[in-house]
Design an enzyme around this catalytic site. Structure first.
Site, short mmCIF file in Angstrom:
data_model
loop_
_atom_site.label_atom_id
_atom_site.label_comp_id
_atom_site.label_asym_id
_atom_site.label_seq_id
_atom_site.Cartn_x
_atom_site.Cartn_y
_atom_site.Cartn_z
N HIS A 19 -28.58 -33.73 31.24
CA HIS A 19 -28.55 -32.54 30.39
C HIS A 19 -27.71 -31.43 31.02
O HIS A 19 -28.17 -30.69 31.88
CB HIS A 19 -29.99 -32.05 30.16
N HIS A 21 -24.41 -28.87 29.55
CA HIS A 21 -23.43 -28.51 28.51
C HIS A 21 -22.09 -28.22 29.18
O HIS A 21 -22.02 -27.42 30.11
CB HIS A 21 -23.89 -27.25 27.76
N HIS A 216 -32.63 -31.23 21.47
CA HIS A 216 -33.30 -30.10 22.13
C HIS A 216 -34.56 -29.74 21.33
O HIS A 216 -34.47 -29.52 20.12
CB HIS A 216 -32.40 -28.87 22.11
N GLU A 219 -38.54 -26.21 23.88
CA GLU A 219 -38.15 -25.26 24.93
C GLU A 219 -38.63 -23.88 24.47
O GLU A 219 -39.37 -23.20 25.16
CB GLU A 219 -36.63 -25.26 25.14
N ASP A 298 -28.56 -27.92 33.09
CA ASP A 298 -28.43 -27.36 31.73
C ASP A 298 -27.12 -26.60 31.54
O ASP A 298 -26.25 -27.06 30.82
CB ASP A 298 -29.64 -26.48 31.39
N ASP A 299 -26.99 -25.43 32.16
CA ASP A 299 -25.73 -24.66 32.17
C ASP A 299 -25.49 -24.23 33.61
O ASP A 299 -25.50 -23.03 33.93
CB ASP A 299 -25.83 -23.42 31.28
#
Ligand SMILES: [Zn+2]
Length: 412
Positions: A19, A21, A216, A219, A298-299
């Site tokens: 995961h 991006h 997703h 969350e 994630d980021d």
């Protein structure tokens, strides 16, 4: 095991990232490079000046946004994502990110790509542009594989807050423009925008195209969103941490082997309920409930983290032992959107990191586990490691045999 040893093991172990991006991987250093390339002036304070943060903690620079301000984060993300325009930009950010990931022990990585970001021309999804971008991404992934041996796949993801029609269009576009490295379909964006039922056509199109689904959910929204994602065929859930509030759902996730792609630092920053405190994260609870999970950035570029840091957090804050991190990596491979042959060689890579004493550790963890799914999975890991160790020692023995015979003869 002491914490220092745990932290060390967490750094060495082969890691799986499911995961991340692609536009979120951009580090401040890379953002500066892209801004210069495109003659964009970044606002004052957008990137913190050197000397004002710990360089050991943030080796690739640090963004200046306030972690407690959600909109400041979104603004940073949008500005950074806006700097990636050309295939060369995509090549550079992918190569940069995958190299960092591989240097931290990354064995396998799936990157989330957004056709609506990278392949739009005159307000429409463009097949030639997508093709050019995918060529750049494939080259970056091939170059990193050559250099570090790491495997990469891509998950084409729709952004739900762009509207139902757009989600369906992305699914159709990805299905029509098949690429061998795009093996999954995702739905991301503001969880509160639309309902998974609204995207029925997208789920069907992606399924028919043979794309595996990772959505997703759970969350920001509650357990219902996770249940709906699963009902529409998601075999993995992005985040899904709110499952911790529902014992029945946790049991279902464990039973069905649906994997949660957990991202501790991202959740600490963005999920209000955690109040910015990593100790409130349910990572350990979810794992102990027998749920398969991976630990992701994630980021990473925007949050100032990477796969190494996230695994270190798992070791130091949540007490994940070496054996548990081997299990996490194996769960990640088993849930990976790649072919069986690749999975087999990736599993061998992870198992080659194991030692004889890990068999004992897995057996002991299995005995201690109160959750039946975790108990049986860890018992199985003990067998897998044992089998691998046997083959490895047999092969080593075979290799050493002539040398031993020579030694013996010389001695006489
Ligand atoms: Zn995400």
């Amino acid at each position: 095991m002491n914490n220092e040893k745990m932290a060390q093991d967490s750094q060495n172990i082969p890691k799986v990232t499911l995961h991340e991006h692609i536009e979120g991987t951009i580090t401040p250093k890379m953002a500066e490079k892209l801004a210069e390339r495109h003659n964009v002036k970044l606002p004052d304070g957008f990137i913190m000046p050197e000397g004002s943060y710990d360089k050991n903690e943030f080796p690739y620079g640090r963004y200046g946004y306030d972690e407690s301000d959600f909109w400041a984060f979104i603004d940073t993300y949008d500005k950074v994502a806006g700097l990636v325009k050309t295939p060369q930009d995509y090549y550079d950010i992918t190569k940069d990110y995958l190299s960092i990931n591989a240097k931290n022990g990354g064995a396998y990585c799936e990157l989330i790509i957004s056709p609506e970001h990278m392949a739009v021309e005159d307000g429409k999804l463009s097949a030639p542009k997508y093709k050019a971008m995918m060529e750049a991404l494939s080259k970056a992934s091939a170059d990193v594989k050559k250099e570090y041996g790491m495997e990469t796949r891509f998950i084409a993801t729709a952004v739900r807050n762009m509207g139902t029609e757009s989600v369906v269009n992305v699914a159709k576009f990805v299905a029509e423009n098949h690429h061998p490295l795009v093996t999954g379909f995702g739905i991301a964006g503001n969880e509160r925008a639309g309902d998974f039922d609204d995207f029925k056509e997208a789920h069907e199109v992606a399924g028919k195209a043979g794309l595996k689904k990772s959505y997703h959910a759970g969350e920001i929204c509650g357990v219902e969103s996770i249940k709906k994602a699963m009902a529409h065929g998601a075999v993995r859930i992005g985040h899904g941490i709110n499952a911790v509030n529902d014992e029945v759902l946790m049991k279902e996730l464990a039973e069905k082997g649906v994997l949660l792609e957990v991202a501790p630092t991202s959740n600490r920053i963005l999920v209000n309920e955690l109040e910015g405190d990593i100790n409130k994260h349910p990572l350990r609870k979810l794992y102990d409930a027998g749920i398969r999970l991976t630990i992701n950035p994630d980021d990473g570029g925007i949050f100032g983290t990477d796969n190494g840091k996230e695994h270190k957090i798992a070791g130091e804050t949540f007490g994940f032992s070496k054996a548990e991190l081997i299990d996490v990596a194996l769960c990640g491979i088993e849930a990976g959107f790649c072919d069986d042959k690749t999975k087999k060689s990736l599993k061998e890579k992870v198992l080659s990191f194991s030692a004889k004493e890990d068999v004992k550790e897995f057996k002991s963890l299995s005995t201690k586990a109160s959750n039946p799914y975790l108990k049986s999975r860890l018992a199985l890991r003990a067998k897998e490691v044992e089998a691998y160790q046997k083959i490895a020692s047999y092969q080593k023995g075979k290799k050493n045999k002539p040398i031993q015979i020579n030694k013996f003869n010389q001695g006489r």
